[in-house]
Scaffold this active site. Structure first.
Site, short mmCIF file in Angstrom:
data_model
loop_
_atom_site.label_atom_id
_atom_site.label_comp_id
_atom_site.label_asym_id
_atom_site.label_seq_id
_atom_site.Cartn_x
_atom_site.Cartn_y
_atom_site.Cartn_z
N TRP A 103 0.82 -1.21 0.00
CA TRP A 103 0.00 0.00 0.00
C TRP A 103 0.86 1.26 0.00
O TRP A 103 0.51 2.27 -0.62
CB TRP A 103 -0.98 -0.01 1.17
CG TRP A 103 -2.03 -1.07 0.99
CD1 TRP A 103 -2.13 -2.24 1.67
CD2 TRP A 103 -3.07 -1.07 0.01
NE1 TRP A 103 -3.20 -2.98 1.19
CE2 TRP A 103 -3.79 -2.28 0.17
CE3 TRP A 103 -3.48 -0.18 -0.98
CZ2 TRP A 103 -4.89 -2.61 -0.62
CZ3 TRP A 103 -4.57 -0.50 -1.77
CH2 TRP A 103 -5.27 -1.71 -1.59
N ASP A 173 -1.06 6.83 6.55
CA ASP A 173 -2.17 6.00 6.09
C ASP A 173 -2.40 4.96 7.19
O ASP A 173 -1.65 4.00 7.33
CB ASP A 173 -1.83 5.32 4.77
CG ASP A 173 -2.90 4.32 4.33
OD1 ASP A 173 -3.93 4.20 5.01
OD2 ASP A 173 -2.69 3.66 3.29
N LYS A 197 -12.06 -1.30 7.98
CA LYS A 197 -11.27 -2.26 8.76
C LYS A 197 -11.71 -2.23 10.23
O LYS A 197 -12.11 -3.24 10.77
CB LYS A 197 -9.78 -1.92 8.68
CG LYS A 197 -9.27 -1.56 7.30
CD LYS A 197 -9.12 -2.75 6.39
CE LYS A 197 -8.40 -2.38 5.11
NZ LYS A 197 -8.19 -3.50 4.21
#
Length: 362
Positions: A103, A173, A197
């Site tokens: 990511w 992030d 999440k």
């Protein structure tokens, strides 16, 4: 289906049962409103109360100072990969990125479209098994910001203490570990996190930004890509994901009811320890991907000796009521995502299954 299975999916992920039941109870009509949360106007007093309660819940959990804005946006973390550099990189048009997983690489790709990027550190040569050490960071003192990913879901690698970057704005992030423990928001210039999440359903991204950084957002930016516009309109410039924000409100209430993020962190550490102990005590039958000091509390990644054995475990686990254990398609193996709402009894059940599987196949 009356009985819920154990959902180890990396996202959209498991939600607290209390939250699901409360949302189910009020889905047809909110008390005293006569309409569903799916139907009410985002300009109504009813929704405004929900919106503000979601923000207040986050402020209480994280002790977010008044000089930070809380935004509920759309497009997920993937859009933030672009919005962060578009808003924060000017006028210097350069930034530092720390890379320790897939990511982070995606965020890096989008940032390169905006300006000059210095890769301050990367562990790609080590197959992303760890986060970089502080000594490995090569920071540009004149950079606009430093970006890192707190938890890499694919590789199962997590920072347990944020990197030290001095007075440079730190951008994180935090999509896959937001709210798993208390963090010091004052150490950050901006934090962003997809909700799917630990916070709610897919379709909402939380942005916490220090208000002085809003001045970097240039008027030339497209309106929907401008943090300053969203902050001035309290995330209501366009119709937000009202249902997603409603669920975030319920999740923050659930976390506060547990005793807050310090208590949640204790539970998360206990769950992860159970699973990592099973891996470590297997005599090499199960092999963890991440180095021990970089192991994720949210995403436990591991392998078996062969792909055939991994497939067999996944097939048997699925039949036994364990869903989502297949590793990401880019790396294979297995991955157990045990976010905040994943129950301790589910981890205990998986450990029992894994030990039994080893006895039968070891």
């Amino acid at each position: 289906m009356e009985n819920r299975i154990y959902n180890f999916s990396a996202g959209p992920a498991v939600l607290p049962e209390e939250v699901l039941l409360e949302a189910q109870k009020d889905l047809f009509a909110l008390p005293g409103v006569g309409m569903s949360i799916l139907e009410i106007s985002h300009r109504s007093k009813t929704y405004d109360a929900i919106h503000q309660e979601a923000k207040e819940g986050l402020k209480k959990l994280l002790d977010i100072p008044d000089d930070y804005a809380i935004l509920f946006l759309q497009g997920g973390a993937s859009l933030q990969f672009s919005m962060v550099p578009l808003n924060l990189m000017p006028p210097k048009n350069k930034a530092d990125y720390i890379i320790h997983g897939s990511w982070g690489k995606k965020a890096l790709k989008e940032a390169k479209r905006v300006g000059t990027i210095n890769i301050a550190a990367t562990t790609e040569a080590d197959k992303f098994k760890r986060v970089p050490t502080q000594d490995e960071l090569k920071l540009d003192p004149d950079t606009s910001y430093v970006h890192f990913t707190s938890n890499e879901t694919i590789e199962g690698v997590q920072w347990h203490k944020e990197p030290e970057v001095g007075n440079i704005p730190l951008v994180c992030d935090a999509s896959s570990d937001m709210l798993h423990k208390k963090i010091d928001v004052k150490k950050y210039g901006l934090i962003y996190a997809g909700a799917q999440k630990n916070m709610g359903p897919s379709g909402v991204v939380l942005v916490i930004i220090r208000k002085d950084l809003l001045e970097r957002s240039q008027d030339s930016l497209h309106t929907m890509l401008n943090y300053k516009i969203h902050a001035e309109n309290d995330s209501l410039y366009n119709t937000p994901n009202t249902f997603g924000i409603y669920i975030i409100k319920l999740v923050t209430k659930w976390l506060l009811g547990l005793g807050g993020l310090d208590e949640m962190y204790k539970i998360n550490k206990k769950k992860a320890q159970l699973l990592y102990d099973c891996i470590d005590q297997s005599g090499g039958f199960y092999k963890g991907h991440a180095e021990k000091d970089s192991r994720s509390l949210m995403n436990v990644t591991f392998n078996l000796a062969t792909e055939e054995l991994e497939k067999k475990l996944i097939d048997e686990a699925t039949k036994a009521g364990f869903s989502g254990l297949k590793g990401h398609r880019s790396v294979g193996g297995l991955r157990a995502s045990i976010y905040n709402a994943f129950p301790l009894k589910g981890v205990e059940a998986l450990v029992d299954f894994m030990r039994d599987f080893q006895k039968r196949n070891g």
